[in-house]
Design an enzyme around this catalytic site. Structure first.
Site, PDB file in Angstrom:
ATOM      1  CD  GLU A   1      -0.137  -5.769   5.510  1.00 39.91           C
ATOM      2  OE1 GLU A   1       0.619  -6.664   5.936  1.00 39.91           O
ATOM      3  OE2 GLU A   1      -0.669  -5.804   4.388  1.00 39.91           O
TER       4      GLU A   1
ATOM      5  CB  ALA B   1      -0.895   0.000   1.225  1.00 38.37           C
TER       6      ALA B   1
ATOM      7  N   GLY C   1      -0.190  -5.190   0.811  1.00 33.49           N
ATOM      8  CA  GLY C   1      -1.226  -5.187  -0.213  1.00 33.49           C
ATOM      9  C   GLY C   1      -0.760  -5.861  -1.495  1.00 33.49           C
TER      10      GLY C   1
END
Ligand SMILES: *[C@@H]1O[C@H](CO)[C@@H](O)[C@H](O)[C@H]1NC(C)=O
Ligand SMILES: *[C@@H]1O[C@H](CO)[C@@H](O)[C@H](O)[C@H]1NC(C)=O
Ligand SMILES: *[C@@H]1O[C@H](CO)[C@@H](O)[C@H](O)[C@H]1NC(C)=O
Length: 711
Positions: free
Chosen positions: A140, A69, A117
């Site tokens: 993450e 991301a 992601g």
């Protein structure tokens, strides 16, 4: 689109056999910005629509799948600039499952990074092919989040749910391990785990992936939706044991953090109640976590870390670091015995890495072969940099720098690892002031990540840029600071031990302080730290502060009294704690004697209010003086940015990153509160607590200490 700046895109190319190749392009790491995602969605829908397309391959440009991301998107949500994602989750939207439920199969062709992601997109494909050097992971949790990329981008691309797919591909235990440690796996291991279906050389990657996709579409290979795979899942009974163990581990390793537990909950929910329920919970949890103070702090640290490489007037001059290709090292000592001992220590440190499996024997031997010992300066005639690390003795250092100027080539960087002595004084007898610089490592140097780079007014920008580059190459975090007593880290933290001693003299239990500070998240309390550093060093450093900041030094005889009695810290096996053969620390009831003596010399009376000081007040009375000093360091321009002090506190002192560093943490209270507390204490306990002018000014304006983006 003209006029608006787009960040990244995808391309689509349909080959003769009917395979559409979609390539993510967003240098440097092909991160999934919203532009990339909407372009990916467009390309993908195009591929689904076109009659000449039978199957789809997704890959990344320039040998990188996707680094994940775009983290600035999280920051925008945290700043409140973007209201999406709102928890207006519609199950029907997710049921769309763009990728996985599509009528045409897709295969991910992975080289380089597939993180966060990026890996989630790959897992939603029906198969994954990677190169041996590809690195796959879901990091993450490092940002206080859970893999919940779909939740973040639910409007654009809605089928990418990491906490649900990874366990179904690699099993629950391994998936939890990967998520909780944020560690990546390489191609071969990913293959063995079932995360990728084949490993091929980079030059065959796309062609194999295309063939694979075609094979799926023509039923020569299975068409697998990872969300519904079950053969890797353990029985419910076994799964419960795994979750129980993971929770216990997470709580032990990071008692102040909630998001690892949330991650475990979400995975468990998906296993117990099915992937759909898991997706829903993942979505909800992500919404909460992305707005939590822990995630805000960790995202702040992420960007601050990058920010350390930007020094106005230095790194914006277009200077390129001079090339250093490899690092043969000469260790110079005064005699053979010291030299052998030095080399022995380096060998032992490296060997312990080999033992822990962090270094191969081959790399160990190669690394050690780069180290040579020397007793004179003859071999210094073609070195690029010298780091002097002798004891803190001005005339000795001056002698050394005069010698270095004589023996080293004129371009050679002359660095000193001094933590107290004025760099100008060190270079006084040379004409090399422009290439003299401080390279301050923290003890133990092979462990602590911070490298304080100390510049003087004369240090040339090129030398600073060079040392920053070398620092990064040796995997340190360089932070450039100005010259002052103690530089940034030791200066900010000198009130840390002082405040602790002040509290003890006024009646707070010493071990209680260490317990509370450790619970707060420091690696150890101030007294355990003093034992580790050794009283000799602690007293000598303390003297520097007495000399320079007499008015705000708390003068106590506790340390000298103990040292007189041959209690010098851990090396003497007695300090504030007693140490057994295995260096385990144990409280010592005898300590009372020294405390009482120090107290009577200081003329301090026990304050009954302090004897039962709540934890919150202990934390504030220890750390607000640190904040106060950090404000001075910032106001004096010793640090270029307040965020550099955050990084310095985290990397140099182990201040908990999930609190965002010292200044960021302080602003969670606000300048007014800190100012009023310090002022109140200074009336009762003296000048040590007196708030500095910067703090007074910020408080009077009702302003935060720093303009943080995400408050
Ligand atoms: C400092 O170094 C000088 C020169 O090597 C030496 O003569 C002196 O004794 C040292 N001083 C201390 C306090 O160690
Ligand atoms: C110099 O560096 C070493 C790390 O190797 C450290 O242990 C030592 O304390 C440093 N000396 C000073 C004076 O900062
Ligand atoms: C460095 O800091 C010390 C201590 O504050 C000071 O005495 C000295 O003048 C400073 N030197 C430079 C070059 O700024």
């Amino acid at each position: 689109m003209k006029g608006s700046r787009t960040k990244g895109t995808t391309t689509i190319e349909v080959g003769a056999h009917g395979v559409a190749l979609i390539t993510i392009i967003n240098p440097p790491v092909n991160s999934l910005s919203s532009d990339v995602l909407s372009s990916l969605k467009d390309s993908y829908e195009q591929a689904l629509r076109r009659d000449d397309v039978k199957a789809i391959v997704i890959t990344g440009a320039k040998g990188k799948f996707s680094g994940g991301a775009d983290i600035s998107a999280f920051e925008k949500v945290q700043e409140g600039k973007v209201n999406e994602p709102k928890p207006d989750f519609k199950l029907s939207e997710v049921l769309g499952d763009t990728l996985e439920a599509a009528k045409k199969p897709s295969v991910a062709a992975i080289d380089g990074l597939a993180l966060g992601g990026g890996l989630e997109v790959a897992m939603a494909c029906h198969a994954r092919i990677s190169t041996p050097t590809a690195r796959l992971g879901l990091p993450e949790l490092q940002l206080g989040l859970i893999p919940g990329f779909g939740a973040m981008k639910s409007r654009t691309f809605d089928s990418i749910y990491g906490t649900q797919r990874l366990p179904r591909l690699v099993g629950i235990a391994k998936a939890l391990e990967m998520m909780l440690t944020s560690k990546t796996v390489k191609g071969e291991e990913a293959h063995a785990l079932g995360l990728v279906d084949a490993v091929v050389p980079p030059n065959e990657l796309v062609s194999v992936a295309c063939q694979w996709a075609l094979d799926i579409s023509e039923c020569r290979r299975p068409w697998i939706a990872s969300l519904y795979k079950t053969e890797k899942l353990d029985s419910l009974g076994e799964a419960r044991e795994i979750f129980k163990f993971a929770r216990a581990q997470a709580q032990k390793q990071a008692p102040n953090l909630i998001h690892p537990l949330v991650c475990i909950d979400v995975v468990e929910h998906g296993i117990v109640s099915g992937p759909r329920a898991g997706l829903y919970k993942e979505f909800e949890s992500f919404q909460e976590l992305v707005r939590s103070s822990i995630s805000k702090s960790l995202v702040h640290i992420f960007f601050s870390l990058r920010g350390t490489t930007k020094i106005p007037g230095i790194t914006d001059l277009g200077l390129v670091p001079r090339r250093v290709n490899n690092y043969p090292v000469i260790l110079k000592e005064v005699n053979d015995q010291f030299m052998q001992a030095g080399i022995g220590r380096v060998r032992a440190n490296l060997q312990s890495r080999v033992k822990k499996g962090k270094m191969t024997q081959e790399v160990f031997e190669k690394t050690l072969s780069l180290l040579k010992g020397s007793l004179d300066y003859e071999s210094f005639k073609d070195v690029d940099m010298v780091i002097e690390a002798v004891i803190e003795n001005v005339s000795l250092k001056q002698q050394i720098f005069s010698d270095l100027e004589k023996y080293c080539p004129p371009h050679c960087i002359l660095a000193s690892n001094t933590s107290t002595i004025d760099l100008n004084l060190i270079g006084k007898q040379t004409k090399s002031q422009d290439r003299i610089i401080g390279a301050h490592f923290f003890s133990p140097a092979h462990v602590m990540p911070l490298l304080e780079i100390v510049r003087t007014k004369q240090t040339s920008p090129q030398v600073i840029v060079d040392l920053m580059d070398v620092g990064k190459k040796i995997r340190k975090t360089p932070v450039v600071v100005g010259n002052c007593t103690g530089f940034a880290v030791n200066r900010m933290f000198f009130p840390y031990t002082q405040a602790a001693i002040l509290l003890v003299e006024h009646g707070v239990d010493l071990y209680e302080i260490d317990r509370v500070i450790t619970k707060f998240g420091m690696p150890m309390g101030p007294f355990r730290l003093a034992d580790l550093v050794g009283f000799g060093v602690a007293i000598a450093t303390g003297m520097q502060f007495v000399e320079n900041f007499a008015e705000r030094t708390y003068k106590s005889l506790l340390l000298p009294l103990m040292q007189e009695d041959k209690r010098g810290g851990e090396t003497t096996r007695k300090g504030f704690y007693l140490y057994d053969d295995r260096r385990k620390a144990k409280p010592d009831p005898e300590l009372r004697k020294y405390i009482e003596k120090a107290r009577s010399i200081s003329g301090v009376a026990v304050d009954p209010k302090l004897a039962r000081l709540p934890e919150k007040d202990i934390v504030e009375m220890i750390f607000f003086p640190v904040v106060n000093e950090a404000c001075r360091v910032f106001a004096e321009g010793i640090a270029v940015k307040a965020a550099d002090l955050d990084i310095a506190s985290v990397m140099g002192m182990g201040f908990p990153p999930y609190r965002g560093g010292i200044m960021f943490w302080a602003d969670s209270f606000g300048s007014k509160y800190i100012y009023s507390r310090l002022e109140e204490w200074s009336k009762t306990y003296g000048e040590f607590f007196e708030p500095c002018a910067f703090l007074a000014e910020r408080s009077a304006k009702g302003a935060p200490l720093v303009r943080h983006l995400n408050f």
